[in-house]
Scaffold this motif. Structure first.
Motif, short mmCIF file in Angstrom:
data_model
loop_
_atom_site.label_atom_id
_atom_site.label_comp_id
_atom_site.label_asym_id
_atom_site.label_seq_id
_atom_site.Cartn_x
_atom_site.Cartn_y
_atom_site.Cartn_z
N ARG A 53 0.83 -1.21 0.00
CA ARG A 53 0.00 0.00 0.00
C ARG A 53 0.86 1.26 0.00
O ARG A 53 0.52 2.26 -0.63
N LEU A 58 -0.82 4.72 -1.10
CA LEU A 58 -1.96 4.78 -0.19
C LEU A 58 -1.41 4.85 1.22
O LEU A 58 -1.09 3.85 1.84
N ASN A 74 -0.90 9.01 -12.18
CA ASN A 74 -2.01 8.21 -11.66
C ASN A 74 -2.27 6.94 -12.45
O ASN A 74 -2.88 6.01 -11.96
N ILE A 77 0.14 2.95 -11.92
CA ILE A 77 0.07 1.88 -10.93
C ILE A 77 -1.28 1.18 -11.07
O ILE A 77 -2.32 1.82 -11.15
N GLY A 78 -1.23 -0.15 -11.13
CA GLY A 78 -2.46 -0.93 -11.07
C GLY A 78 -2.47 -1.66 -9.74
O GLY A 78 -1.43 -2.11 -9.27
N PHE A 79 -3.65 -1.75 -9.11
CA PHE A 79 -3.70 -2.39 -7.80
C PHE A 79 -4.81 -3.43 -7.82
O PHE A 79 -5.93 -3.16 -8.23
N PHE A 81 -6.80 -6.03 -5.27
CA PHE A 81 -7.00 -6.35 -3.86
C PHE A 81 -7.24 -7.84 -3.68
O PHE A 81 -7.47 -8.58 -4.63
N THR A 85 -13.36 -6.52 -5.21
CA THR A 85 -13.60 -5.09 -5.00
C THR A 85 -14.18 -4.42 -6.24
O THR A 85 -13.65 -3.41 -6.72
N LEU A 86 -15.26 -5.01 -6.76
CA LEU A 86 -15.91 -4.42 -7.93
C LEU A 86 -17.11 -3.59 -7.46
O LEU A 86 -17.61 -3.78 -6.37
N LEU A 98 -13.64 2.21 -15.23
CA LEU A 98 -13.52 3.17 -14.12
C LEU A 98 -12.20 3.97 -14.09
O LEU A 98 -12.24 5.20 -14.02
N PRO A 99 -11.03 3.31 -14.12
CA PRO A 99 -9.79 4.09 -14.02
C PRO A 99 -9.67 5.14 -15.13
O PRO A 99 -9.22 6.26 -14.88
N ARG A 146 -9.26 -4.35 -14.72
CA ARG A 146 -9.37 -2.95 -14.29
C ARG A 146 -7.99 -2.39 -13.94
O ARG A 146 -7.69 -1.23 -14.24
N ALA A 147 -7.15 -3.23 -13.33
CA ALA A 147 -5.81 -2.75 -12.96
C ALA A 147 -4.93 -2.56 -14.19
O ALA A 147 -4.01 -1.75 -14.18
N THR A 150 -5.17 0.83 -17.72
CA THR A 150 -4.39 2.06 -17.94
C THR A 150 -2.99 1.77 -18.45
O THR A 150 -2.17 2.66 -18.59
N ASP B 154 -17.47 0.79 0.06
CA ASP B 154 -16.36 -0.14 0.26
C ASP B 154 -15.03 0.62 0.42
O ASP B 154 -14.64 1.40 -0.43
N ASN B 156 -11.95 -0.34 0.31
CA ASN B 156 -10.95 -0.60 -0.72
C ASN B 156 -11.26 0.15 -2.02
O ASN B 156 -10.36 0.62 -2.71
N LEU B 157 -12.56 0.27 -2.33
CA LEU B 157 -12.93 1.03 -3.52
C LEU B 157 -12.57 2.51 -3.35
O LEU B 157 -12.09 3.15 -4.28
N LEU B 160 -9.05 2.73 -4.06
CA LEU B 160 -8.80 2.60 -5.50
C LEU B 160 -9.05 3.94 -6.20
O LEU B 160 -8.26 4.37 -7.05
N LEU B 163 -6.24 6.16 -5.50
CA LEU B 163 -5.07 5.73 -6.27
C LEU B 163 -5.08 6.36 -7.66
O LEU B 163 -4.04 6.74 -8.19
N TYR B 164 -6.27 6.45 -8.25
CA TYR B 164 -6.37 7.02 -9.59
C TYR B 164 -6.59 8.53 -9.55
O TYR B 164 -6.98 9.13 -10.55
N GLY B 165 -6.36 9.12 -8.37
CA GLY B 165 -6.44 10.57 -8.26
C GLY B 165 -7.83 11.14 -8.45
O GLY B 165 -7.99 12.25 -8.96
#
Lengths: 256, 269
Positions: A53, A58, A74, A77-79, A81, A85-86, A98-99, A146-147, A150, B154, B156-157, B160, B163-165
């Protein structure tokens, strides 16, 4: 196998002390090299997730520094979990989008990238499904897509397959290694499984708890592609034995 | 048709048939009690007389019903705007939440019937006073539920998104508001019934002194004149209205959540 090269991210004496006084990490020195598949292996409480993290940005380290050797933003980095976590209200497509959406990319402009990423993880025909219609393994694939959407330089994975059954985990292990081999990213993979770390990684860092620190390092030199045959081969067993020994030594320093 | 579908159909049928049987039994029992004891209609009218009165007084009851219904939905609309607005504001900062939430609670726990006379004194228009009363009882479930929903995204969301600003606005729009939807809709379902109750209570307090013309006013008026059958007819209308409002918001909730939320999912087992 891609050559692991110069450092991408360097951790110098990184420490993390939580508000309640618990020292999660102490004096962590680690180079994450470009294109390597690095596993952080250790028992629970050894700070491996905390380290991940911090690398992701984070939270702040309470001591030491984390330096990137290259420009990064931004998108880099792909993360992933431990849980998928959808967003349950969004389709597979929207979850992966989303990203890019958060970066201000319009839906139409992002569609090609999102679809390509879904194809990469083998979920093209599920783009309009909702997460609850998917199996655990498929949800994890969405999370990985998702990770990756990008095209990050660094992919951080926090025990992503721990909750999956063994058959699904093996399949996802194989697919992940295949993807990593053909793409240009670097992976840092947190796990508590010796076998998983040996199968996947080009390098394994063994960590010990209280305070979380690095106690051993192993290079897994077996070339890729490794395939299922590797799981029963003599070099695999030898690596597992060595890594297990380091882990046992780390655990012996204090009663479990 | 397989066994599962058959049992599902049987469940649906039972869900309608069983309450219907109970209703018939109660109505027949009620009728018998009135007939056998020869109770006068101004004390307890039989169900048939209530039905007759309902039809005969339709000209009086229908406009009154419209007034009450309009008031209820107006109060609910203001409650949704106020409740959601405040919840979003509270979710932005613990300081704001800690400062103001206790007052929202005070507003909620003080019995409406006790503050309604004051509101009627301070507000010139009876109509607006009644609206305020209905709003007071309706807005709290929306506020507290929506706030709970906004804060239950959530963790963690949230990480996330950071993380993506993501901006504060993006987190609110793409994460917190969708997370809050099931909670908000649950609050709305409660608030719908409460808004009706609030409107009725306020009209009661305003009573014959006001220029009230809603159903509650008609009930009071009919009560004073010992026109008990009309009281019953108006009461039945109020209950039906409450049921319809609840059904309406349940349907809205189901339609909004059926794709993803556990509460609106069909189960095979």
């Amino acid at each position: 196998m891609q050559q692991s090269g110069r450092p991408l991210v360097r951790l110098h004496g990184v420490g993390k002390r939580f508000g309640n006084g618990v020292v999660a990490l102490q004096g962590l020195d680690l180079d994450i090299r470009e294109h390597e598949f690095l596993s952080l292996l250790g028992p629970s409480g050894c700070g491996k997730s905390t380290a991940l993290r911090l690398i992701a940005g984070l939270g702040e380290a309470t001591s030491g520094a984390i330096d990137w050797a290259v420009e990064h933003g931004n998108r880099d980095i792909g993360f992933v979990f431990q849980e998928p976590t959808l967003m349950p209200w969004a389709t597979v497509f929207d979850n992966v989008y989303l990203p890019l959406r958060l970066q201000g990319v319009a839906r139409g402009a992002a569609a090609a990238d999102v679809d390509a990423t879904l194809a990469m993880v083998g979920l093209s025909q599920f783009r309009d499904a909702y997460p609850r219609e998917l199996s655990g393994g498929m949800k994890m694939r969405v999370s990985i897509a998702r990770a990756l959407v990008t095209r990050p330089k660094l992919l951080l994975m926090d025990e992503p397959f721990a909750a999956l059954d063994e058959i699904t985990r093996f399949k996802l292990n194989n697919d992940l290694v295949e993807l990593w081999r053909t793409q240009s990213w670097t992976v840092v993979f947190v796990t508590h499984s010796v076998y998983e770390s040996v199968y996947l990684s080009s390098r394994i860092v063994v960590m010990a708890p209280r305070p979380g620190r690095i106690v051993a390092e192993h290079d897994v030199v077996t070339p890729y592609p490794r395939g299922d045959a590797f799981r029963t081969s003599e070099p695999y067993n030898a690596h597992c034995r060595d890594v297990s020994k380091s882990l046992a030594a780390a655990m012996q320093e204090e009663p479990a | 048709m397989n066994a599962a579908e058959r049992s599902q159909r049987r469940d649906y049928a039972l869900r309608i048939a069983l309450p219907a049987v109970i209703a018939v039994l109660v109505l027949v029992g009620w009728d018998l009690v009135v007939r056998l004891n020869q109770i006068p209609p101004y004390t307890l009218p039989g169900p048939l007389l209530v039905a007759e009165t309902f039809l005969a007084d339709w000209g009086t009851l229908w406009p009154a019903w419209l007034v009450t219904l309009r008031l209820t939905f107006l109060a609910l609309l203001v409650a949704v705007i106020g409740g959601v607005g405040l919840a979003v504001l509270f979710a932005q900062s613990k300081w704001i939440e800690f400062s103001f939430f206790p007052y929202a609670v005070i507003l909620q726990v003080t019995p409406l019937i006790a503050i309604a006379p004051l509101i009627l004194i301070y507000v010139d228009s009876t109509h607006v006073a009644v609206l305020i009363c209905a709003w007071i009882v309706a807005f709290f479930p929306i506020l507290s539920n929506t706030l709970l929903g906004l804060n239950s995204a959530d963790h963690n969301l949230v990480n996330l998104f950071q993380l993506y600003g993501a901006t504060r606005w993006q987190i609110l729009r793409y994460l917190r508001i969708p997370s809050a939807m099931p909670y908000f809709l649950g609050g709305l379902r409660i608030a719908g019934g409460l808004a009706l109750i609030g409107a009725v209570v306020a009209e009661y307090v305003a009573g014959t002194a006001g220029q009230g013309s809603g159903l509650a006013y008609r009930i009071l008026e009919a009560g004073y004149r010992l026109r008990t059958p009309r009281v019953f007819a108006a009461l039945a209308m109020l209950s039906l209205t409450g049921i319809l409002i609840f059904a309406l918001f349940s349907a809205i909730s189901h339609l909004a959540l059926r794709r993803w939320h556990e509460s609106a999912m069909k189960r095979e087992n």
